[in-house]
Design an enzyme around this catalytic site. Sequence first.
Site, PDB file in Angstrom:
ATOM      1  N   LYS A 202       0.881  -1.187   0.000  1.00  0.00           N
ATOM      2  CA  LYS A 202       0.000   0.000   0.000  1.00  0.00           C
ATOM      3  C   LYS A 202       0.912   1.228   0.000  1.00  0.00           C
ATOM      4  O   LYS A 202       1.666   1.454   0.937  1.00  0.00           O
ATOM      5  CB  LYS A 202      -0.862  -0.040   1.257  1.00  0.00           C
ATOM      6  CG  LYS A 202      -2.109   0.823   1.324  1.00  0.00           C
ATOM      7  CD  LYS A 202      -2.026   2.244   0.904  1.00  0.00           C
ATOM      8  CE  LYS A 202      -2.170   3.203   2.068  1.00  0.00           C
ATOM      9  NZ  LYS A 202      -1.837   4.597   1.668  1.00  0.00           N
ATOM     10  N   GLU A 277       9.434   1.092  10.946  1.00  0.00           N
ATOM     11  CA  GLU A 277      10.501   2.095  10.843  1.00  0.00           C
ATOM     12  C   GLU A 277       9.805   3.439  10.988  1.00  0.00           C
ATOM     13  O   GLU A 277       9.090   3.874  10.094  1.00  0.00           O
ATOM     14  CB  GLU A 277      11.200   1.930   9.482  1.00  0.00           C
ATOM     15  CG  GLU A 277      12.615   2.474   9.483  1.00  0.00           C
ATOM     16  CD  GLU A 277      12.670   3.899   8.994  1.00  0.00           C
ATOM     17  OE1 GLU A 277      12.675   4.804   9.858  1.00  0.00           O
ATOM     18  OE2 GLU A 277      12.682   4.112   7.783  1.00  0.00           O
ATOM     19  N   GLU A 408       9.505  15.411  16.411  1.00  0.00           N
ATOM     20  CA  GLU A 408       9.961  15.325  15.021  1.00  0.00           C
ATOM     21  C   GLU A 408       9.179  16.341  14.177  1.00  0.00           C
ATOM     22  O   GLU A 408       7.955  16.338  14.178  1.00  0.00           O
ATOM     23  CB  GLU A 408       9.714  13.914  14.465  1.00  0.00           C
ATOM     24  CG  GLU A 408      10.168  13.781  13.029  1.00  0.00           C
ATOM     25  CD  GLU A 408      10.050  12.359  12.482  1.00  0.00           C
ATOM     26  OE1 GLU A 408       8.964  11.769  12.581  1.00  0.00           O
ATOM     27  OE2 GLU A 408      11.057  11.844  11.960  1.00  0.00           O
TER      28      GLU A 408
HETATM   29  P1  NDP Z   1       1.610   8.293   8.116  1.00  0.00           P
HETATM   30  O1  NDP Z   1       2.225   7.444   9.153  1.00  0.00           O
HETATM   31  O2  NDP Z   1       0.188   8.712   8.270  1.00  0.00           O
HETATM   32  O3  NDP Z   1       1.724   7.593   6.661  1.00  0.00           O
HETATM   33  C1  NDP Z   1       2.575   6.530   6.324  1.00  0.00           C
HETATM   34  C2  NDP Z   1       1.801   5.448   5.582  1.00  0.00           C
HETATM   35  O4  NDP Z   1       0.832   4.893   6.469  1.00  0.00           O
HETATM   36  C3  NDP Z   1       1.020   5.959   4.376  1.00  0.00           C
HETATM   37  O5  NDP Z   1       0.983   4.982   3.369  1.00  0.00           O
HETATM   38  C4  NDP Z   1      -0.362   6.161   4.971  1.00  0.00           C
HETATM   39  O6  NDP Z   1      -1.397   6.173   4.030  1.00  0.00           O
HETATM   40  C5  NDP Z   1      -0.461   4.951   5.865  1.00  0.00           C
HETATM   41  N1  NDP Z   1      -1.480   5.062   6.910  1.00  0.00           N
HETATM   42  C6  NDP Z   1      -2.021   6.172   7.453  1.00  0.00           C
HETATM   43  N2  NDP Z   1      -2.943   5.854   8.386  1.00  0.00           N
HETATM   44  C7  NDP Z   1      -2.998   4.501   8.430  1.00  0.00           C
HETATM   45  C8  NDP Z   1      -3.752   3.560   9.183  1.00  0.00           C
HETATM   46  N3  NDP Z   1      -4.645   3.952  10.085  1.00  0.00           N
HETATM   47  N4  NDP Z   1      -3.542   2.238   8.975  1.00  0.00           N
HETATM   48  C9  NDP Z   1      -2.633   1.826   8.069  1.00  0.00           C
HETATM   49  N5  NDP Z   1      -1.902   2.669   7.310  1.00  0.00           N
HETATM   50  C10 NDP Z   1      -2.067   3.994   7.490  1.00  0.00           C
HETATM   51  O7  NDP Z   1       2.517   9.558   7.951  1.00  0.00           O
HETATM   52  P2  NDP Z   1       2.083  11.001   7.410  1.00  0.00           P
HETATM   53  O8  NDP Z   1       2.139  10.965   5.959  1.00  0.00           O
HETATM   54  O9  NDP Z   1       0.811  11.476   8.011  1.00  0.00           O
HETATM   55  O10 NDP Z   1       3.253  11.873   8.034  1.00  0.00           O
HETATM   56  C11 NDP Z   1       3.141  12.264   9.412  1.00  0.00           C
HETATM   57  C12 NDP Z   1       4.469  12.287  10.091  1.00  0.00           C
HETATM   58  O11 NDP Z   1       5.000  10.969  10.094  1.00  0.00           O
HETATM   59  C13 NDP Z   1       5.549  13.131   9.415  1.00  0.00           C
HETATM   60  O12 NDP Z   1       5.444  14.471   9.748  1.00  0.00           O
HETATM   61  C14 NDP Z   1       6.778  12.481   9.969  1.00  0.00           C
HETATM   62  O13 NDP Z   1       7.012  12.974  11.268  1.00  0.00           O
HETATM   63  C15 NDP Z   1       6.407  11.014  10.068  1.00  0.00           C
HETATM   64  N6  NDP Z   1       6.866  10.240   8.890  1.00  0.00           N
HETATM   65  C16 NDP Z   1       7.935   9.416   9.059  1.00  0.00           C
HETATM   66  C17 NDP Z   1       8.435   8.745   7.971  1.00  0.00           C
HETATM   67  C18 NDP Z   1       9.605   7.856   8.102  1.00  0.00           C
HETATM   68  O14 NDP Z   1      10.355   7.696   7.138  1.00  0.00           O
HETATM   69  N7  NDP Z   1       9.784   7.190   9.224  1.00  0.00           N
HETATM   70  C19 NDP Z   1       7.902   8.915   6.636  1.00  0.00           C
HETATM   71  C20 NDP Z   1       6.729   9.759   6.580  1.00  0.00           C
HETATM   72  C21 NDP Z   1       6.265  10.393   7.682  1.00  0.00           C
HETATM   73  P3  NDP Z   1      -1.847   7.607   3.436  1.00  0.00           P
HETATM   74  O15 NDP Z   1      -0.686   8.075   2.631  1.00  0.00           O
HETATM   75  O16 NDP Z   1      -3.024   7.322   2.621  1.00  0.00           O
HETATM   76  O17 NDP Z   1      -2.117   8.491   4.623  1.00  0.00           O
END
Ligand code: NDP
Length: 505
Positions: A202, A277, A408
């Site tokens: 996904k 991660e 963060e």
């Molecule tokens: P999310 O954790 O929401 O998104 C990461 C992935 O999880 C996306 O594919 C998202 O889908 C999916 N997701 C969201 N909600 C659910 C759920 N309830 N069940 C299963 N999957 C889900 O990150 P955000 O994009 O909202 O970013 C928020 C913060 O997260 C950032 O500001 C940063 O601090 C952190 N982050 C950390 C990352 C890393 O590399 N460790 C990468 C990105 C963000 P969808 O895209 O449709 O929301």
Amino acid sequence: MNIATDISPTIDRVSSALQEWLATPRSMLINGDWVKAESGKNFTVYDPATEMPLASVAEGDSADIDIAVRAARHALEQGPWGRISPSERGRMIHRIGDLILENLEELAQLESLDNGKPFSVARAADVPLAADLFHYMSGWATKIEGKTIPISSLAAPGQYHTFTRSEPIGVVGQIIPWNFPLLMAAWKLGPALATGCTVVLKVAEETPLSALRLGELLLEADVPPGVVNIITGFGETAGAALAAHPDVNKIAFTGSTEVGRMIVQAASRDLKKVSLELGGKSPNIILGDADIESAIQGATDSIFFNQGQCCNAGSRLFVHESIFDQVVEGVSANAGKVRLGVGLDQDTDMGPLVSAVQHERVTEYLKSGAEEGARAITGGSAHGDRGYFVKPTVLVETNPSMKVVCEEIFGPVLVANPFKDEDAMLKEANNSIYGLAAGVWTSNIAKAHQISNQLKAGSVWINCYHVFDAAVPFGGYKQCGWGREMGQAVLSNYLETKAITARIS
Ligand code: NDP
């Protein structure tokens, strides 16, 4: 959306083949076919530099996840995948890496358009590193081994033959974010394929395009139907359905700590295996004897690379007080020279943040920093009135309780602190719920190793930062998650150990 009239003007800068690809509503890869969502719905993907539409993509939800999981289960247990020899599997994975390199320009254009990052960065880092990952993992396909174990209990010597087999964990659900869309797909798919698993991936709603193009390359590499299924859709629907699906054996997730916790909760119902991660707030430490020019450049790159949207960004800078002013001045001068712009423009150093949501999140942090008394030496606000740009920012006069210091931000915001006493600095450097990465800059190599040993972080870079390699494990301590990505270490995320004992006399 009227894709013909409302489309982002930046599309003019990519090849005509890619323009045509973008103008076609994109389907999902399920069981080797490109299919629309069961609901018939699509959603729009936006260009973060112009806030205008780029493409229309299928909106998968729980119904599509269910079909994809069934395809992955069938491919695992009845398809040709289980009968393909390890070396053939390895060659297939290697071919994916080759195909990525053959399509490097186009993939880099797509990544730059979709995520906003500079084309030069996507071309030099994201795409070749994704290819490297598949090339590296292809070698592991033939090296998934067990052990023979001499046993003592109940056994006369030689009465039993005991050995272990490392078997694929099964159907894997993988959920990835938007900061390195193609590379994150590679980090997840490479080891899953090397170990013989099948996958439902996904991708992030903000940046689904390069993974869909990768899906086309997987088919070109003859990956059998159902082995990799790629779902576009939203986290709350498609992602949540995948994490909770009873026929998924394991979830591998990269993203926020908050959603990581939700994944664990959803997976706990049937005790799926989980690897995570998550976030970071990494310390970057410059000692008084460091080569100051390279430390300044390193501190600049450690936070501003990828618009600061890196989980391992060196977002907390600790500088010895004897050189603090010089370093802050140097990093701020570098930040001031950064040219913000459309990723596909040749002279762009930094693109926009990925989305309106991320833009708001980062600018809220900048406001809260100012309200709590932090001083911006440079930057400190959004940039321009179109696109999700934020100025590279250096904050000083902070204290450990400020939100900008302990949370963060995931944007181009550096918090710089002077230190005098090394022990107190180390205590502060480790004072975080995270422990993903750290940097140490010094010309005293013994000191560098002593400090590295004391840092509670999964990666420590000495006189460098952001050095990644497919062979090197990556992941963090504390609330950064569970397990490691890349290297030999990642394979255990995707394997079950079976112990077999045969009575032989
Ligand atoms: P999310 O954790 O929401 O998104 C990461 C992935 O999880 C996306 O594919 C998202 O889908 C999916 N997701 C969201 N909600 C659910 C759920 N309830 N069940 C299963 N999957 C889900 O990150 P955000 O994009 O909202 O970013 C928020 C913060 O997260 C950032 O500001 C940063 O601090 C952190 N982050 C950390 C990352 C890393 O590399 N460790 C990468 C990105 C963000 P969808 O895209 O449709 O929301």
